[in-house]
Design a protein around this motif. Structure first.
Motif, PDB file in Angstrom:
ATOM      1  N   ALA A  28       0.847  -1.119   0.131  1.00 54.18           N
ATOM      2  CA  ALA A  28      -0.091   0.135  -0.009  1.00 54.18           C
ATOM      3  C   ALA A  28       0.810   1.243  -0.055  1.00 54.18           C
ATOM      4  N   GLN A  29       0.297   2.209  -0.989  1.00 54.13           N
ATOM      5  CA  GLN A  29       1.084   3.449  -0.937  1.00 54.13           C
ATOM      6  C   GLN A  29       0.019   4.352  -0.366  1.00 54.13           C
ATOM      7  N   GLU A  30      -1.413   4.143  -0.121  1.00 55.79           N
ATOM      8  CA  GLU A  30      -2.227   4.962   0.418  1.00 55.79           C
ATOM      9  C   GLU A  30      -2.070   5.102   1.768  1.00 55.79           C
ATOM     10  N   THR A  31      -2.423   6.299   2.244  1.00 59.02           N
ATOM     11  CA  THR A  31      -2.427   6.554   3.707  1.00 59.02           C
ATOM     12  C   THR A  31      -3.425   6.347   4.352  1.00 59.02           C
ATOM     13  N   GLU A  32      -3.680   5.812   5.650  1.00 54.44           N
ATOM     14  CA  GLU A  32      -4.814   5.978   6.620  1.00 54.44           C
ATOM     15  C   GLU A  32      -4.854   7.333   7.059  1.00 54.44           C
ATOM     16  N   VAL A  33      -6.037   8.005   6.890  1.00 56.84           N
ATOM     17  CA  VAL A  33      -6.271   9.520   7.434  1.00 56.84           C
ATOM     18  C   VAL A  33      -7.378   9.729   7.984  1.00 56.84           C
ATOM     19  N   PRO A  34      -7.322  10.857   9.022  1.00 51.79           N
ATOM     20  CA  PRO A  34      -8.684  11.129   9.725  1.00 51.79           C
ATOM     21  C   PRO A  34      -9.814  11.602   8.519  1.00 51.79           C
ATOM     22  N   GLU A  35     -11.094  11.509   8.901  1.00 49.83           N
ATOM     23  CA  GLU A  35     -12.327  11.827   8.266  1.00 49.83           C
ATOM     24  C   GLU A  35     -12.062  13.173   7.848  1.00 49.83           C
ATOM     25  N   PRO A  36     -11.955  13.537   6.619  1.00 53.12           N
ATOM     26  CA  PRO A  36     -12.181  15.153   6.131  1.00 53.12           C
ATOM     27  C   PRO A  36     -13.450  15.756   6.599  1.00 53.12           C
ATOM     28  N   ASP A  37     -13.290  17.171   6.824  1.00 51.71           N
ATOM     29  CA  ASP A  37     -14.477  17.919   6.951  1.00 51.71           C
ATOM     30  C   ASP A  37     -15.572  17.895   6.073  1.00 51.71           C
ATOM     31  N   THR A  38     -15.203  17.992   4.612  1.00 56.20           N
ATOM     32  CA  THR A  38     -16.062  17.935   3.642  1.00 56.20           C
ATOM     33  C   THR A  38     -15.885  16.718   2.734  1.00 56.20           C
ATOM     34  N   PHE A  39     -17.130  16.608   1.908  1.00 53.35           N
ATOM     35  CA  PHE A  39     -16.785  15.563   0.927  1.00 53.35           C
ATOM     36  C   PHE A  39     -17.627  16.096  -0.307  1.00 53.35           C
ATOM     37  N   THR A  40     -17.105  15.443  -1.349  1.00 51.22           N
ATOM     38  CA  THR A  40     -17.668  15.840  -2.819  1.00 51.22           C
ATOM     39  C   THR A  40     -18.812  14.911  -3.166  1.00 51.22           C
ATOM     40  N   SER A  41     -18.844  13.632  -2.828  1.00 51.99           N
ATOM     41  CA  SER A  41     -19.751  12.717  -3.081  1.00 51.99           C
ATOM     42  C   SER A  41     -20.064  11.513  -2.150  1.00 51.99           C
ATOM     43  N   MET A  42     -20.959  10.914  -2.144  1.00 50.29           N
ATOM     44  CA  MET A  42     -21.178   9.769  -1.360  1.00 50.29           C
ATOM     45  C   MET A  42     -21.831   8.535  -2.213  1.00 50.29           C
ATOM     46  N   TYR A  43     -21.460   7.139  -1.554  1.00 52.79           N
ATOM     47  CA  TYR A  43     -22.277   6.116  -2.476  1.00 52.79           C
ATOM     48  C   TYR A  43     -22.680   5.011  -1.529  1.00 52.79           C
ATOM     49  N   THR A  44     -23.709   4.442  -1.935  1.00 55.53           N
ATOM     50  CA  THR A  44     -23.758   3.070  -1.256  1.00 55.53           C
ATOM     51  C   THR A  44     -23.997   2.000  -2.058  1.00 55.53           C
ATOM     52  N   VAL A  45     -23.660   0.705  -1.462  1.00 54.20           N
ATOM     53  CA  VAL A  45     -23.954  -0.562  -2.154  1.00 54.20           C
ATOM     54  C   VAL A  45     -24.753  -1.736  -1.368  1.00 54.20           C
TER      55      VAL A  45
END
Length: 232
Positions: A28-45
């Motif tokens: 993994a190169q991705e980094t675990e980070v805190p939840e940001p204050d804003t989002f541009t979209s959201m999805y469900t499955v």
């Protein structure tokens, strides 16, 4: 202006792996980070065992009685995806040639496709397994595609935003290698919920939308929001 989205309780989905792993691919190169204050979209499955497609594009059974809830919140400006995943009735050990067995694949309904994101496998005792967190790209899957590169190479979260129905989520076990459950991403609307007082409901309480509730909410034209910690 981006609006902060609610943390959702999650839905899983299943899909087939299409590439073979190689030992030389970096982890993994991705980094675990805190939840940001804003989002541009959201999805469900809404993930079920009757939607599994193997590498040859054939429909095969997933794990009988299993279900999954995956919820994703995306900030494509900062290349952050937050995930809430709940599996029910999934048993046995996870198994995948990718670095984890829980993925988002670039795959239309009824078709196989390569994994673009790999998430920590849900864990827990009894019938229910859970996983949640946020990670920031650049992303890797640990699988090599036909071009000799990791299947996440060049992938950005804006590709999901451009065509969410072209992506599926799933998880794999040793017994159900093609997938236990799978489902396509469905966008959840963003905005304000009108109140009887004629304003937007922006109190601090978060709206929790499960798999069963999403259809009713979307059908009524209701849009979800919580009070933003930051607006921009």
């Amino acid at each position: 202006m981006h609006r902060t989205l609610p943390r959702l309780a999650a839905v899983t989905a299943a899909s087939a792996l299409t590439f073979v792993a190689t030992a030389g691919i970096a982890m993994a190169q991705e980094t675990e980070v805190p939840e940001p204050d804003t989002f541009t979209s959201m999805y469900t499955v809404m993930a079920t065992p009757d939607t599994i497609i193997n590498n040859d594009g054939e429909s095969v059974p997933g794990q009988p009685g299993a279900t999954g809830e995956f919820n994703f919140r995306i900030n494509s400006d900062d290349e952050i995806i937050c995930y809430d995943i709940t599996l029910r009735g999934v048993t046995g050990e996870y198994e995948s040639p990718a670095k984890t067995a829980t993925h988002i694949h670039e795959a239309n309904a009824g078709e196989p496709g390569p994994p673009r994101l790999a998430f920590p496998n849900p864990s827990g005792d009894g019938d229910t397994r859970n996983s949640s967190g946020c990670m920031q790209g650049p992303f890797t899957t640990g699988l090599e595609g036909d071009n000799g590169q990791d299947t996440a190479t060049g992938f950005t979260l804006s590709q999901i935003e451009a065509n969410p129905a072209g992506f599926s989520a799933d998880t794999h076990t040793a017994e159900f290698a093609a997938g236990t459950v799978r489902g396509q991403l469905t966008e959840v609307p963003m905005g304000g919920v009108e109140t009887g007082a004629g304003g937007a409901s922006n109190d601090a309480a978060m709206y929790a939308v499960g798999a069963a509730g999403l259809a009713a909410v979307a059908g009524a034209g209701v849009v979800l929001v919580r009070r933003s910690r930051a607006q921009g």
